[in-house]
Design a protein around this motif. Sequence first.
Motif, PDB file in Angstrom:
ATOM      1  N   TYR A  16     -34.618  59.202  37.760  1.00 29.06           N
ATOM      2  CA  TYR A  16     -35.090  60.578  36.789  1.00 29.06           C
ATOM      3  C   TYR A  16     -33.528  61.287  37.679  1.00 29.06           C
ATOM      4  CZ  TYR A  16     -36.860  65.089  35.400  1.00 29.06           C
ATOM      5  OH  TYR A  16     -37.691  66.138  34.905  1.00 29.06           O
ATOM      6  N   LEU A  17     -33.219  61.300  38.372  1.00 36.62           N
ATOM      7  CA  LEU A  17     -31.700  62.404  38.847  1.00 36.62           C
ATOM      8  C   LEU A  17     -30.926  61.159  38.054  1.00 36.62           C
ATOM      9  CD1 LEU A  17     -32.425  62.186  42.693  1.00 36.62           C
ATOM     10  CD2 LEU A  17     -32.980  64.334  40.619  1.00 36.62           C
ATOM     11  N   LEU A  18     -30.742  60.147  38.074  1.00 32.67           N
ATOM     12  CA  LEU A  18     -29.122  59.585  37.451  1.00 32.67           C
ATOM     13  C   LEU A  18     -29.814  60.039  35.883  1.00 32.67           C
ATOM     14  CD1 LEU A  18     -29.419  56.203  39.123  1.00 32.67           C
ATOM     15  CD2 LEU A  18     -27.695  57.446  39.573  1.00 32.67           C
ATOM     16  N   LEU A  19     -30.752  60.279  35.606  1.00 29.46           N
ATOM     17  CA  LEU A  19     -30.477  60.377  34.270  1.00 29.46           C
ATOM     18  C   LEU A  19     -30.159  62.021  34.128  1.00 29.46           C
ATOM     19  CD1 LEU A  19     -31.770  59.280  31.423  1.00 29.46           C
ATOM     20  CD2 LEU A  19     -34.052  60.314  31.905  1.00 29.46           C
ATOM     21  N   MET A  20     -31.202  62.948  34.523  1.00 28.76           N
ATOM     22  CA  MET A  20     -30.820  64.341  34.742  1.00 28.76           C
ATOM     23  C   MET A  20     -29.498  64.683  34.827  1.00 28.76           C
ATOM     24  SD  MET A  20     -33.460  65.148  32.646  1.00 28.76           S
ATOM     25  CE  MET A  20     -33.449  67.423  33.810  1.00 28.76           C
ATOM     26  N   PHE A  21     -28.620  63.906  36.037  1.00 27.65           N
ATOM     27  CA  PHE A  21     -27.330  64.296  36.749  1.00 27.65           C
ATOM     28  C   PHE A  21     -26.494  63.448  35.816  1.00 27.65           C
ATOM     29  CE2 PHE A  21     -30.734  65.978  39.337  1.00 27.65           C
ATOM     30  CZ  PHE A  21     -30.132  67.413  39.091  1.00 27.65           C
ATOM     31  N   LEU A  22     -26.068  62.292  35.869  1.00 27.33           N
ATOM     32  CA  LEU A  22     -25.292  61.950  35.319  1.00 27.33           C
ATOM     33  C   LEU A  22     -25.029  61.387  33.507  1.00 27.33           C
ATOM     34  CD1 LEU A  22     -22.935  60.394  36.266  1.00 27.33           C
ATOM     35  CD2 LEU A  22     -24.502  57.867  36.139  1.00 27.33           C
ATOM     36  N   GLY A  23     -26.814  60.527  33.119  1.00 25.55           N
ATOM     37  CA  GLY A  23     -27.217  60.799  31.849  1.00 25.55           C
ATOM     38  C   GLY A  23     -26.308  61.651  30.823  1.00 25.55           C
ATOM     39  N   LYS A  40     -29.049  55.732  27.248  1.00 26.57           N
ATOM     40  CA  LYS A  40     -29.390  54.221  27.349  1.00 26.57           C
ATOM     41  C   LYS A  40     -29.684  53.496  28.388  1.00 26.57           C
ATOM     42  CE  LYS A  40     -27.180  54.659  22.895  1.00 26.57           C
ATOM     43  NZ  LYS A  40     -26.254  53.543  20.977  1.00 26.57           N
ATOM     44  N   MET A  41     -28.680  53.448  29.207  1.00 30.55           N
ATOM     45  CA  MET A  41     -28.562  52.407  30.362  1.00 30.55           C
ATOM     46  C   MET A  41     -29.857  52.786  32.154  1.00 30.55           C
ATOM     47  SD  MET A  41     -26.188  51.819  33.563  1.00 30.55           S
ATOM     48  CE  MET A  41     -24.670  52.611  32.580  1.00 30.55           C
ATOM     49  N   PHE A  42     -30.167  53.970  31.906  1.00 31.60           N
ATOM     50  CA  PHE A  42     -30.912  55.046  32.568  1.00 31.60           C
ATOM     51  C   PHE A  42     -32.905  55.650  32.264  1.00 31.60           C
ATOM     52  CE2 PHE A  42     -26.832  56.414  34.746  1.00 31.60           C
ATOM     53  CZ  PHE A  42     -26.937  55.151  36.074  1.00 31.60           C
ATOM     54  N   GLY A  43     -32.241  55.471  30.798  1.00 32.78           N
ATOM     55  CA  GLY A  43     -33.405  55.733  29.897  1.00 32.78           C
ATOM     56  C   GLY A  43     -34.450  55.180  30.156  1.00 32.78           C
ATOM     57  N   MET A  44     -34.712  53.649  29.242  1.00 37.25           N
ATOM     58  CA  MET A  44     -35.330  52.926  29.827  1.00 37.25           C
ATOM     59  C   MET A  44     -36.144  52.499  31.363  1.00 37.25           C
ATOM     60  SD  MET A  44     -37.524  50.541  28.155  1.00 37.25           S
ATOM     61  CE  MET A  44     -37.189  50.746  26.784  1.00 37.25           C
ATOM     62  N   LEU A  80     -41.190  67.127  38.198  1.00 34.10           N
ATOM     63  CA  LEU A  80     -39.850  67.686  39.337  1.00 34.10           C
ATOM     64  C   LEU A  80     -38.659  67.108  39.565  1.00 34.10           C
ATOM     65  CD1 LEU A  80     -43.023  70.237  40.226  1.00 34.10           C
ATOM     66  CD2 LEU A  80     -41.413  70.304  38.766  1.00 34.10           C
ATOM     67  N   PRO A  81     -37.787  67.160  39.166  1.00 37.70           N
ATOM     68  CA  PRO A  81     -36.563  67.308  40.087  1.00 37.70           C
ATOM     69  C   PRO A  81     -36.806  66.721  41.388  1.00 37.70           C
ATOM     70  CG  PRO A  81     -35.845  67.922  38.507  1.00 37.70           C
ATOM     71  CD  PRO A  81     -37.437  68.364  38.542  1.00 37.70           C
ATOM     72  N   PHE A  82     -37.005  65.391  42.038  1.00 43.47           N
ATOM     73  CA  PHE A  82     -37.066  65.550  43.533  1.00 43.47           C
ATOM     74  C   PHE A  82     -38.628  65.470  43.433  1.00 43.47           C
ATOM     75  CE2 PHE A  82     -32.577  67.504  42.944  1.00 43.47           C
ATOM     76  CZ  PHE A  82     -32.538  67.093  43.977  1.00 43.47           C
ATOM     77  N   GLY A  83     -39.475  65.755  42.561  1.00 52.04           N
ATOM     78  CA  GLY A  83     -40.700  66.098  43.414  1.00 52.04           C
ATOM     79  C   GLY A  83     -41.400  63.922  43.873  1.00 52.04           C
ATOM     80  N   THR A  84     -41.240  63.131  43.305  1.00 55.67           N
ATOM     81  CA  THR A  84     -41.689  61.708  44.194  1.00 55.67           C
ATOM     82  C   THR A  84     -40.865  61.424  45.122  1.00 55.67           C
ATOM     83  OG1 THR A  84     -39.947  60.360  42.647  1.00 55.67           O
ATOM     84  CG2 THR A  84     -41.752  60.999  41.839  1.00 55.67           C
ATOM     85  N   PHE A  85     -39.868  62.753  45.775  1.00 58.27           N
ATOM     86  CA  PHE A  85     -39.641  61.657  47.034  1.00 58.27           C
ATOM     87  C   PHE A  85     -40.334  62.686  48.300  1.00 58.27           C
ATOM     88  CE2 PHE A  85     -35.391  61.849  45.028  1.00 58.27           C
ATOM     89  CZ  PHE A  85     -35.091  60.486  44.665  1.00 58.27           C
ATOM     90  N   PHE A  86     -41.169  63.432  47.768  1.00 55.73           N
ATOM     91  CA  PHE A  86     -42.009  64.024  48.762  1.00 55.73           C
ATOM     92  C   PHE A  86     -43.268  63.411  48.746  1.00 55.73           C
ATOM     93  CE2 PHE A  86     -38.852  67.409  47.371  1.00 55.73           C
ATOM     94  CZ  PHE A  86     -38.858  68.080  48.493  1.00 55.73           C
TER      95      PHE A  86
END
Length: 96
Positions: A16-23, A40-44, A80-86
Amino acid sequence: MINIFKVVSFLEGVSYLLLMFLGMPYKYLESLGNDPIYVKMFGMPHGILFVAYIVLAFLLKPVFKWSIKEFGIVCLLSLLPFGTFFVGKYLKKDVA
């Protein structure tokens, strides 16, 4: 199954973070070339991990005897971004 859920929740958060902050910046910012390749690379992988996260949450709900509120929190954290880390910290309380 709890360890699988922890791994999936971590990987889902990273994707999710890669998609939001890079893609997304590479796709929509003209200064970066308007290139959708990273989306395309991170979405799937992100989509697959998100579905796996939700399915595993449904499977773990009766195991941990989560209330509707607790289950809602676990599902909300996936949005939520960072949510799954909790989630791992949240699950440690249930395991103990």
